[in-house]
Design an enzyme around this catalytic site. Sequence first.
Site, PDB file in Angstrom:
ATOM      1  CG  HIS A 274      -1.698  -1.059   1.610  1.00 42.20           C
ATOM      2  ND1 HIS A 274      -1.222  -2.197   2.213  1.00 42.20           N
ATOM      3  CD2 HIS A 274      -3.044  -1.237   1.474  1.00 42.20           C
ATOM      4  CE1 HIS A 274      -2.223  -3.031   2.422  1.00 42.20           C
ATOM      5  NE2 HIS A 274      -3.336  -2.491   1.982  1.00 42.20           N
TER       6      HIS A 274
ATOM      7  CG  ASP B 294       1.948  -0.932   3.385  1.00 42.49           C
ATOM      8  OD1 ASP B 294       1.265  -0.663   4.386  1.00 42.49           O
ATOM      9  OD2 ASP B 294       1.548  -1.640   2.435  1.00 42.49           O
TER      10      ASP B 294
ATOM     11  CD  GLU C 236      -7.684  -8.530  -0.352  1.00 45.36           C
ATOM     12  OE1 GLU C 236      -6.770  -7.977  -1.007  1.00 45.36           O
ATOM     13  OE2 GLU C 236      -7.562  -8.842   0.844  1.00 45.36           O
TER      14      GLU C 236
ATOM     15  CG  HIS D  59     -10.564 -11.280   3.453  1.00 44.50           C
ATOM     16  ND1 HIS D  59     -10.249 -10.314   2.530  1.00 44.50           N
ATOM     17  CD2 HIS D  59      -9.817 -11.000   4.548  1.00 44.50           C
ATOM     18  CE1 HIS D  59      -9.341  -9.486   3.048  1.00 44.50           C
ATOM     19  NE2 HIS D  59      -9.060  -9.892   4.269  1.00 44.50           N
TER      20      HIS D  59
ATOM     21  CG  ASP E 220      -4.172 -11.070  -0.365  1.00 46.97           C
ATOM     22  OD1 ASP E 220      -3.369 -11.074  -1.320  1.00 46.97           O
ATOM     23  OD2 ASP E 220      -4.577 -10.027   0.174  1.00 46.97           O
TER      24      ASP E 220
ATOM     25  CG  ASP F 234      -8.624 -10.718   8.462  1.00 40.11           C
ATOM     26  OD1 ASP F 234      -8.169 -11.822   8.143  1.00 40.11           O
ATOM     27  OD2 ASP F 234      -8.457  -9.689   7.805  1.00 40.11           O
TER      28      ASP F 234
HETATM   29  C1  XUL Z   1      -7.188  -6.560   4.879  1.00 36.38           C
HETATM   30  C2  XUL Z   1      -6.486  -6.997   3.666  1.00 36.38           C
HETATM   31  C3  XUL Z   1      -5.669  -5.985   2.969  1.00 36.38           C
HETATM   32  C4  XUL Z   1      -5.723  -6.091   1.489  1.00 36.38           C
HETATM   33  C5  XUL Z   1      -5.031  -4.965   0.770  1.00 36.38           C
HETATM   34  O1  XUL Z   1      -7.928  -7.546   5.492  1.00 36.38           O
HETATM   35  O2  XUL Z   1      -6.571  -8.135   3.272  1.00 36.38           O
HETATM   36  O3  XUL Z   1      -4.362  -6.118   3.425  1.00 36.38           O
HETATM   37  O4  XUL Z   1      -5.168  -7.282   1.045  1.00 36.38           O
HETATM   38  O5  XUL Z   1      -5.525  -3.734   1.129  1.00 36.38           O
HETATM   39 CO    CO Z   2      -5.693  -9.159   1.716  1.00 38.09          CO
END
Ligand code: XUL
Ligand code: CO
Length: 435
Positions: A101, A104, A232, A271, A296, A307
């Site tokens: 991001h 970051d 996502e 997720h 991810d 999470d």
């Molecule tokens: C949050 C998450 C984020 C996204 C990118 O749960 O998964 O890190 O992958 O914004």
């Molecule tokens: Co993610």
Amino acid sequence: MKTEFFTGINPIVYKGVDSTDPLSFRYYNPDEIVLGKRMEDQLRFAVAWWHSFAWEGGDPFGGPTFIRPWHPQDNMERARLKADVAFEMFKLLGTPFFCWHDADLRPDQGNFKDNLATLEEITDYIGSKMSPDGPKLLWGTANMFSHRRWMAGASTNPDPDVFAFAGATVKSCMDATHKLGGQNYVLWGGREGYETLLNTNLSKELDNMGRFLSMVVDYKYKIGFKGTILVEPKPQEPSKHQYDFDVATCIGFLRKYGLENEVKLNIEQGHAILAGHSFEHEIALAVSEGMLGSIDMNRNDYQSGWDTDQFPNNVPEVALAYYHILGAGGFKTGGTNFDAKLRRQSLEPVDLIAAHVGAMDICARGLKAAEAMIEDGGLDAKLQERYQDWSKPEALKILGSDLDAITKLVLEKNINPQPRSGNQEILENYVNRFL
Ligand code: XUL
Ligand code: CO
């Protein structure tokens, strides 16, 4: 610049399944061929900048536990040090990709102009550390959820100024992603949802989110970005309800706004669980709709219901995920991003390396199990057998008729279907042979 952070840790190499060296790969063998491709090119591992370098170890009840040489992350000198350490870690692990991001990479100065300048500066610096045979950018994204300006949403904010700020922010991150040769661009809407319906205009927010995503797609073409735009799914956390709830909801949303051929999905293990699904379900559904982009990889703590973004550690789950990914022909622009963080007591640099080593090995094991299942063909054979009647002329006739004609047919032929076994346990036992 060479740092001292990982002093004493040597590059991780494949030593085979009998290795007892905790800093070696027992399964991840980058050059091994898996279904016609190098394992490294099938898995396409990426390290997440936010968890591995930016996160300071806080939780809802306590502040930072990691005291890294680049903390606090409030100036560009530390931002560069963080990037130096990141590239040293990529080299030690042999991970071919990374993700970030904007937040970051650079300190937040609280206004768009300064944030833009420092983002350009740090991404130029990162670019100078990249080489054709070195780690590449799997995807970039904008953090539009941490700063208080985003508390009521980014593109779904009731304040048009926030929508505009979000547009400028995403443009800056797409530009940086494009500059670094990124292969995808991700949008995760942690604040694109609501806290209470008492103050939320659902249709307005959804329309604005659809309009925003259309602008993102238009901008991709404008700058000639060849990567894939990904959204996502996540059902909640931090928002009580997030609009990109799960794969099915995202697909419905994309179709409503005419974006289904432009945007694909980045599916995260944790997720999927939060949404009441399995990773396997979310991936299989995306594959069946032609919407799989990237994954991810992580896992949640199944008791806590949060999470927790732990490193993957469950071969059966991972194997079934890759079974569907390989079955769809493998990743195109996507890959396996470790959206996973250490536990906050794992303070040492070696913990960061070991976490990735274990995760890469778990994925390699899962991938090899998936390959073996595909090569053996048992599941596919069962699937063919179970649905074979649908290729018969009588079945095609049923599909092409209407309820009156179908009723006539049932009466004429005295159709009286006899239930057939789904053989679930036999299939579960079959899968276990490969794990
Ligand atoms: C949050 C998450 C984020 C996204 C990118 O749960 O998964 O890190 O992958 O914004
Ligand atoms: Co993610």
